[in-house]
Structure formats: C-alpha cells, structure tokens
Design an enzyme around this catalytic site. Sequence first.
Site, PDB file in Angstrom:
ATOM      1  N   ARG A 119       0.918  -1.073  -0.001  1.00  0.00           N
ATOM      2  CA  ARG A 119       0.060  -0.027  -0.150  1.00  0.00           C
ATOM      3  C   ARG A 119       0.883   0.919   0.248  1.00  0.00           C
ATOM      4  NH1 ARG A 119      -3.225  -2.651  -2.165  1.00  0.00           N
ATOM      5  NH2 ARG A 119      -5.352  -2.800  -0.624  1.00  0.00           N
ATOM      6  N   GLU A 156      -3.054   8.088  -3.605  1.00  0.00           N
ATOM      7  CA  GLU A 156      -4.235   7.378  -4.698  1.00  0.00           C
ATOM      8  C   GLU A 156      -5.317   8.028  -4.951  1.00  0.00           C
ATOM      9  OE1 GLU A 156      -4.587   3.507  -5.830  1.00  0.00           O
ATOM     10  OE2 GLU A 156      -2.555   2.787  -4.536  1.00  0.00           O
ATOM     11  N   HIS A 197      -1.593   0.463 -10.204  1.00  0.00           N
ATOM     12  CA  HIS A 197      -2.287   0.216  -9.404  1.00  0.00           C
ATOM     13  C   HIS A 197      -2.900  -0.840  -9.739  1.00  0.00           C
ATOM     14  CE1 HIS A 197      -4.134   0.020  -4.458  1.00  0.00           C
ATOM     15  NE2 HIS A 197      -3.663  -1.901  -4.797  1.00  0.00           N
TER      16      HIS A 197
END
Length: 314
Positions: free
Chosen positions: A234, A263, A281
């Site tokens: 992450r 993000e 991603h």
Amino acid sequence: MKKLFVSRALPDSVMAALAEHFDVTCRDATRPMGVDECRAALADHDVVLPTLGDAFTADAFTGDIRAKGLANFGVGFNHIDVDAARAVGLVVTNTPGAVTDATADTAMTLILMAARRAGEGERMVRAGDWHGWHPVQMLGMHVSGKTVGIIGMGRIGQAIAKRCTAGFGMKVVFWNRSDKSIDGADQLASVADVCTQADVVVTALAATAETRHIIDAEALSAMQPHAILVNIARGDVVDEAALIEALQSGAIGGAGLDVYEREPTVPDALKALENVVLLPHLGTAALEVREDMGRMALENAVAIAEGRTPPNPV
C-alpha cells in the site's frame, strides 16, 4: 431477499452470481465512496461490498445501521476502520489467497522493469529518440544472482521469494513482524538490515498504523546506491517524500511503484523522474483473479447475511 450494496462494479460473472443471492444495488461511479455514501449504504442494506479507497472511517459507522457486515473486495482493508465496525457489531472480511500470485507477478514485473530500465527505454522508443543498438546503451542491473530483501513475509512475500529464487537464483533476506522460518531465506533483525544487504527491496506487508512509513528516510539511506525499491503493498508504507528525495539525489538506483501514498494522485516529482517505474495499481488486474476475488467476497457476504461465521474474517 437480503439487500447487498456494491461500491463499484465487479466483473460480469461476479455481478451475475451476486444477483442470484441478493437484491443488488451497484454504484455507477468508479471513484471511491465518500463517508456520507458509506453511511447511507450501511443504513439501507444488509451487507456492503466495499473495495479500495472507500471511506469507511469511524465517522461512517454512526447513525442508523442496518448492515451486518462488510465483505471487502481485496486483501487490503486499510480503508476500513475495523475497530469502529466491530464496535457497532459489524463483521469485516477480505479476500486473501486469491490475490497472492497476481500480486507477486506484479512485483516481478516492477523488479525487472526498474532493473533493466524498461520504462525509460519504452519512452525513448516512443519519442523517436532511439537511434540503434550499441554496447553501452541503457545499461541496467542484472537481476540474476542478486539479493532481494522482502519486507513482510506473508503469503505474497513468500510467493515473491519463490519466484526470485526459482526463476533468478536470487538470495532472499527478509524482515517480518514475527519470527518465521522460510526455507532458503534468512530473517534479519530490522528493516534497515534488509535494506543494507539487498540489491532489491520489496514491500509486501499490510498497511496499518504500525507499518505506515516503514520505508522512511532512514531505511532508504541504508540502501545501496544501485539498489531498487519496489512497492506492491500500500502506498503509505513508504514515505513518498523521502523516496522522491532519494531518487532525485541518486541515493538509490531506482524504484518500481504500483501504489501511492495519496492514490490516485501521483506527485509530479515522481512522474518527472526517469529512474522510477509507475503503474496504475495493477496488482490484481487480471480477469480471472478479479473473478476469484469476487467469488470469495460473495461467500463472505452470504455468510454474513445468514448470520454464519464467514470464511475470511479479518
């Protein structure tokens, strides 16, 4: 029929399977849900199926709540305040296992792209700046036989280690929050120790309050000048500002990133650098993988709706 709220559309086969068990409401939007949307979904549905970025903060679990649980689509659940959910009696589940191989494959993609300067080379070709092969053009790092350091040796970390050793003859060192015996890999005492020894450092651990910025300026300064950082965990496990500084100064050789601290915002400073590979991603972005994740989320949702213990509680 129980009511299910799906925060973003899933593959067609998954949506059809969900409709066999639930009265399904699915948002048209692809952006993450805000707190007000989360609160409304909890008030009007028996189960909610959220995913990455949906704002299930503590504030979402206030007011009237009809839902019995959250069947998260994805292994990561740092977008859900699990303690707040449990405090109001909700069950939270995720989809481990289904994402392991795909995420490990993405790690290998980034390792190879960053080490062999593939992103930079592709940009050169597209820009018309490639004028033919020569012996010292775009020399990168040969991955075979190097040392990979893995931060977090769970399912995904072990899958990365397997690929690195079996495919590239790499030595594996790792840091893990608990002691773990892994054949062919050496556990080290600290993240800094791993960073010092590794040619490639890969983050593969869950995002929690304890792991936030586990790769910070100190960890980056421990890395070798030629070393590469890869993040498929992450975004906030890496201090993005410190990483940018390390890349700009040449303190490390490069980076491969599939996730970002804020993000979908990617800092302009990162986008301007040639020694970093940036992916949107893509970790589990293969149809069969997303279908597997969806089926696992469905099993969890059905169990929650029926008042049974779900297969994958967090």
